[in-house]
Design an enzyme around this catalytic site. Sequence first.
Site, PDB file in Angstrom:
ATOM      1  N   TYR A   1       1.249   7.104  15.563  1.00 38.87           N
ATOM      2  CA  TYR A   1       0.027   6.347  15.240  1.00 38.87           C
ATOM      3  C   TYR A   1      -1.187   7.285  15.280  1.00 38.87           C
ATOM      4  CZ  TYR A   1      -3.373   2.518  15.190  1.00 38.87           C
ATOM      5  OH  TYR A   1      -4.405   1.677  14.847  1.00 38.87           O
TER       6      TYR A   1
ATOM      7  N   LYS B   1      -3.648   8.289  12.134  1.00 42.42           N
ATOM      8  CA  LYS B   1      -5.078   7.946  12.138  1.00 42.42           C
ATOM      9  C   LYS B   1      -5.958   9.198  12.127  1.00 42.42           C
ATOM     10  CE  LYS B   1      -4.650   3.508  11.922  1.00 42.42           C
ATOM     11  NZ  LYS B   1      -5.169   2.766  10.754  1.00 42.42           N
TER      12      LYS B   1
ATOM     13  N   VAL C   1       0.813  -1.233   0.000  1.00 44.61           N
ATOM     14  CA  VAL C   1       0.000   0.000   0.000  1.00 44.61           C
ATOM     15  C   VAL C   1       0.842   1.277   0.000  1.00 44.61           C
ATOM     16  CG1 VAL C   1      -2.071  -0.985   1.076  1.00 44.61           C
ATOM     17  CG2 VAL C   1      -0.250  -0.055   2.549  1.00 44.61           C
TER      18      VAL C   1
HETATM   19  P1  NAD Z   1      -3.478  -6.976  11.420  1.00 43.21           P
HETATM   20  O1  NAD Z   1      -2.028  -6.839  11.730  1.00 43.21           O
HETATM   21  O2  NAD Z   1      -4.202  -8.172  11.873  1.00 43.21           O
HETATM   22  O3  NAD Z   1      -3.708  -6.804   9.849  1.00 43.21           O
HETATM   23  C1  NAD Z   1      -3.091  -5.764   9.129  1.00 43.21           C
HETATM   24  C2  NAD Z   1      -2.814  -6.253   7.717  1.00 43.21           C
HETATM   25  O4  NAD Z   1      -2.191  -5.164   7.005  1.00 43.21           O
HETATM   26  C3  NAD Z   1      -1.827  -7.444   7.669  1.00 43.21           C
HETATM   27  O5  NAD Z   1      -2.372  -8.490   6.881  1.00 43.21           O
HETATM   28  C4  NAD Z   1      -0.581  -6.857   7.038  1.00 43.21           C
HETATM   29  O6  NAD Z   1       0.153  -7.780   6.257  1.00 43.21           O
HETATM   30  C5  NAD Z   1      -1.169  -5.732   6.186  1.00 43.21           C
HETATM   31  N1  NAD Z   1      -0.166  -4.730   5.841  1.00 43.21           N
HETATM   32  C6  NAD Z   1       0.727  -4.113   6.646  1.00 43.21           C
HETATM   33  N2  NAD Z   1       1.526  -3.320   5.920  1.00 43.21           N
HETATM   34  C7  NAD Z   1       1.132  -3.438   4.628  1.00 43.21           C
HETATM   35  C8  NAD Z   1       1.593  -2.877   3.401  1.00 43.21           C
HETATM   36  N3  NAD Z   1       2.626  -2.026   3.353  1.00 43.21           N
HETATM   37  N4  NAD Z   1       0.934  -3.186   2.259  1.00 43.21           N
HETATM   38  C9  NAD Z   1      -0.108  -4.063   2.289  1.00 43.21           C
HETATM   39  N5  NAD Z   1      -0.577  -4.639   3.405  1.00 43.21           N
HETATM   40  C10 NAD Z   1       0.051  -4.331   4.559  1.00 43.21           C
HETATM   41  O7  NAD Z   1      -4.157  -5.645  11.996  1.00 43.21           O
HETATM   42  P2  NAD Z   1      -5.692  -5.249  12.283  1.00 43.21           P
HETATM   43  O8  NAD Z   1      -5.827  -5.103  13.728  1.00 43.21           O
HETATM   44  O9  NAD Z   1      -6.619  -6.077  11.513  1.00 43.21           O
HETATM   45  O10 NAD Z   1      -5.663  -3.757  11.702  1.00 43.21           O
HETATM   46  C11 NAD Z   1      -6.345  -3.357  10.522  1.00 43.21           C
HETATM   47  C12 NAD Z   1      -6.516  -1.853  10.584  1.00 43.21           C
HETATM   48  O11 NAD Z   1      -7.312  -1.511  11.723  1.00 43.21           O
HETATM   49  C13 NAD Z   1      -5.209  -1.079  10.754  1.00 43.21           C
HETATM   50  O12 NAD Z   1      -5.244   0.072   9.946  1.00 43.21           O
HETATM   51  C14 NAD Z   1      -5.214  -0.700  12.220  1.00 43.21           C
HETATM   52  O13 NAD Z   1      -4.457   0.450  12.494  1.00 43.21           O
HETATM   53  C15 NAD Z   1      -6.696  -0.489  12.446  1.00 43.21           C
HETATM   54  N6  NAD Z   1      -7.099  -0.595  13.850  1.00 43.21           N
HETATM   55  C16 NAD Z   1      -6.867  -1.744  14.554  1.00 43.21           C
HETATM   56  C17 NAD Z   1      -7.241  -1.825  15.891  1.00 43.21           C
HETATM   57  C18 NAD Z   1      -6.992  -3.058  16.707  1.00 43.21           C
HETATM   58  O14 NAD Z   1      -7.104  -2.974  17.937  1.00 43.21           O
HETATM   59  N7  NAD Z   1      -6.687  -4.204  16.140  1.00 43.21           N
HETATM   60  C19 NAD Z   1      -7.848  -0.723  16.481  1.00 43.21           C
HETATM   61  C20 NAD Z   1      -8.075   0.437  15.746  1.00 43.21           C
HETATM   62  C21 NAD Z   1      -7.698   0.478  14.420  1.00 43.21           C
END
Ligand code: NAD
Length: 263
Positions: free
Chosen positions: A156, A160, A64
Amino acid sequence: MGKFAEKACIITGGASGIGEATSVLFAREGCSVIIADIDMENGKRVSDSIAHKGGVSRFIKHDVTSEDSWRALIAEVEKEYGRLDVLVNNAGIGFAGTITEMSYAEWQTVMRINLDSVFLGLKYSLEMMRKAGRGGAIINVSSVAGIVAAPGAAAYCASKAGIRLLTKSAALESAAAGDGIRINSVHPAAVDTPIWKKSNWWNEFSRAHGGDEKAMEIMAKNSPLKRMAKPEEIAAGILYLAADESGYVTGAELVIDGGFSIQ
Ligand code: NAD
């Protein structure tokens, strides 16, 4: 046939966590799901498991942060599906460190993966959606950390928070263009996904609290609901914003945080 029969959607970060749950849910609703992720092993695992259950899904390796990768992804989707109805800009990483501790390179990495990626996703998908003239929906996964601040999480939080107003600006641009494309953001608090254990601060936090299980319990206790969200609970919000039922919703921030940000 579900809500999304005949539709095609790209889910970045679809190989894990929230992106995986969203991919599975969208496929169940009849959507052709393109899982775009750098993680080939898990991307293929999710895509194969969707296909195994009768859904339509394809994994495309995608970084990405790379403009070339976005150009190639959109060209491939145009060639294979001839349409793009929904983009979920979900890929992201966790990162902690105070402003004085972190290096400029670390700041830039967080910005590139969490925020620049959303700009690139908007730029290239809007072009394709507008050309097709069928409208569309874009959902950007931000965080409660884009609304309320936390010490030691400046990069972070800034990434966001950037998504939050990038989303609203893009929504107004689409409204002004009359292109029928709605753009919204989603703001989860702690969700039970692999992101935590991959984050740069996890090992120390886990050690300090007596191991992973105890550390996850602390995370859960921080929530007014005393539990973390399940990824499926965030996917359900993303589905709503992608569906026709949210036809009058654009530039909105859907907070799915168990009450965390109103304490
Ligand atoms: P996760 O680590 O389970 O999944 C994230 C995915 O993004 C992974 O499959 C990873 O390979 C992919 N990724 C990372 N860098 C990448 C790149 N350069 N190109 C393509 N893919 C890439 O995380 P998640 O918890 O499912 O998070 C998903 C989104 O939700 C994120 O943006 C995170 O910041 C946001 N978020 C998560 C939480 C939480 O508590 N889990 C809370 C708020 C927001």
